[in-house]
Design a protein around this motif. Structure first.
Motif, PDB file in Angstrom:
ATOM      1  N   UNK A 103       0.848  -1.166   0.000  1.00  0.00           N
ATOM      2  CA  UNK A 103       0.000   0.000   0.000  1.00  0.00           C
ATOM      3  C   UNK A 103       0.900   1.238   0.000  1.00  0.00           C
ATOM      4  N   UNK A 104       0.743   2.075  -0.980  1.00  0.00           N
ATOM      5  CA  UNK A 104       1.594   3.255  -1.126  1.00  0.00           C
ATOM      6  C   UNK A 104       1.426   4.251   0.023  1.00  0.00           C
ATOM      7  N   UNK A 105       0.205   4.423   0.489  1.00  0.00           N
ATOM      8  CA  UNK A 105      -0.030   5.376   1.575  1.00  0.00           C
ATOM      9  C   UNK A 105       0.700   4.924   2.839  1.00  0.00           C
ATOM     10  N   UNK A 106       0.594   3.636   3.161  1.00  0.00           N
ATOM     11  CA  UNK A 106       1.275   3.124   4.357  1.00  0.00           C
ATOM     12  C   UNK A 106       2.780   3.250   4.214  1.00  0.00           C
ATOM     13  N   UNK A 107       3.301   3.020   3.040  1.00  0.00           N
ATOM     14  CA  UNK A 107       4.739   3.163   2.796  1.00  0.00           C
ATOM     15  C   UNK A 107       5.181   4.609   3.027  1.00  0.00           C
ATOM     16  N   UNK A 108       4.395   5.562   2.550  1.00  0.00           N
ATOM     17  CA  UNK A 108       4.720   6.985   2.739  1.00  0.00           C
ATOM     18  C   UNK A 108       4.679   7.334   4.229  1.00  0.00           C
ATOM     19  N   UNK A 109       3.650   6.865   4.920  1.00  0.00           N
ATOM     20  CA  UNK A 109       3.529   7.151   6.352  1.00  0.00           C
ATOM     21  C   UNK A 109       4.725   6.569   7.094  1.00  0.00           C
ATOM     22  N   UNK A 129       6.390  -7.897  -1.332  1.00  0.00           N
ATOM     23  CA  UNK A 129       6.184  -9.345  -1.359  1.00  0.00           C
ATOM     24  C   UNK A 129       4.762  -9.657  -0.894  1.00  0.00           C
ATOM     25  N   UNK A 130       3.848  -9.669  -1.827  1.00  0.00           N
ATOM     26  CA  UNK A 130       2.447  -9.895  -1.492  1.00  0.00           C
ATOM     27  C   UNK A 130       2.204 -11.404  -1.396  1.00  0.00           C
ATOM     28  N   UNK A 131       1.765 -11.877  -0.212  1.00  0.00           N
ATOM     29  CA  UNK A 131       1.520 -13.307  -0.054  1.00  0.00           C
ATOM     30  C   UNK A 131       0.255 -13.748  -0.787  1.00  0.00           C
ATOM     31  N   UNK A 132       0.238 -15.015  -1.163  1.00  0.00           N
ATOM     32  CA  UNK A 132      -0.941 -15.595  -1.803  1.00  0.00           C
ATOM     33  C   UNK A 132      -2.061 -15.697  -0.762  1.00  0.00           C
ATOM     34  N   UNK A 133      -3.311 -15.696  -1.198  1.00  0.00           N
ATOM     35  CA  UNK A 133      -4.425 -15.778  -0.251  1.00  0.00           C
ATOM     36  C   UNK A 133      -4.339 -16.982   0.690  1.00  0.00           C
ATOM     37  N   UNK A 134      -3.878 -18.121   0.205  1.00  0.00           N
ATOM     38  CA  UNK A 134      -3.784 -19.288   1.086  1.00  0.00           C
ATOM     39  C   UNK A 134      -2.693 -19.099   2.140  1.00  0.00           C
ATOM     40  N   UNK A 177      -0.625 -10.736  14.004  1.00  0.00           N
ATOM     41  CA  UNK A 177      -1.492 -10.969  12.845  1.00  0.00           C
ATOM     42  C   UNK A 177      -1.176 -10.031  11.687  1.00  0.00           C
ATOM     43  N   UNK A 178      -0.900  -8.769  12.002  1.00  0.00           N
ATOM     44  CA  UNK A 178      -0.760  -7.763  10.953  1.00  0.00           C
ATOM     45  C   UNK A 178       0.690  -7.372  10.696  1.00  0.00           C
ATOM     46  N   UNK A 179       1.480  -7.257  11.759  1.00  0.00           N
ATOM     47  CA  UNK A 179       2.832  -6.712  11.648  1.00  0.00           C
ATOM     48  C   UNK A 179       3.697  -7.344  10.572  1.00  0.00           C
ATOM     49  N   UNK A 180       3.890  -8.639  10.659  1.00  0.00           N
ATOM     50  CA  UNK A 180       4.744  -9.327   9.687  1.00  0.00           C
ATOM     51  C   UNK A 180       4.235  -9.209   8.261  1.00  0.00           C
ATOM     52  N   UNK A 181       2.967  -9.541   8.020  1.00  0.00           N
ATOM     53  CA  UNK A 181       2.454  -9.427   6.661  1.00  0.00           C
ATOM     54  C   UNK A 181       2.545  -8.020   6.094  1.00  0.00           C
ATOM     55  N   UNK A 182       2.289  -7.009   6.913  1.00  0.00           N
ATOM     56  CA  UNK A 182       2.354  -5.629   6.411  1.00  0.00           C
ATOM     57  C   UNK A 182       3.776  -5.292   5.981  1.00  0.00           C
ATOM     58  N   UNK A 183       4.751  -5.682   6.805  1.00  0.00           N
ATOM     59  CA  UNK A 183       6.147  -5.419   6.426  1.00  0.00           C
ATOM     60  C   UNK A 183       6.486  -6.087   5.100  1.00  0.00           C
TER      61      UNK A 183
END
Length: 101
Positions: free
Chosen positions: A1-7, A74-79, A62-68
């Protein structure tokens, strides 16, 4: 997400941007989870704890690792997302479950 990257990138120069983002996005979620944890503790389904700190730990798990990873491109697959959420929620709930004294 570009906005989160800028923040994330600019928050050291503009601390108010980070604070405003937290107030509008993370804080309401943290308060919701903390309230849920307090209700579950009052019902005896989880151990009594500092609900806000537990909510923070849960969100980090839940969120920290995936967001980084996503911010790094590196977008993970839905599974993969589903597997991580299932694992993390199970780990968290098993850790906060009441234990015999």
């Amino acid at each position: 997400d570009d906005v989160q990257r800028i923040i994330n990138t600019e928050s050291y120069r503009f601390p108010g941007m980070f604070d405003a983002n937290y107030e509008q996005s993370a804080k309401p979620v943290m308060e919701f989870i903390a309230a849920l944890l307090n209700r579950e503790a009052e019902a005896g389904r989880i151990a009594a704890t500092d609900a806000y700190q537990a909510a923070s730990a849960f969100m980090s798990m839940v969120v920290g690792g995936p967001v980084r990873n996503i911010v790094a491109g590196h977008v993970p697959a839905p599974d993969e997302i589903e597997a991580r959420i299932h694992f993390t929620v199970s780990l968290f709930l098993n850790g906060i479950r009441p234990r015999p004294a």
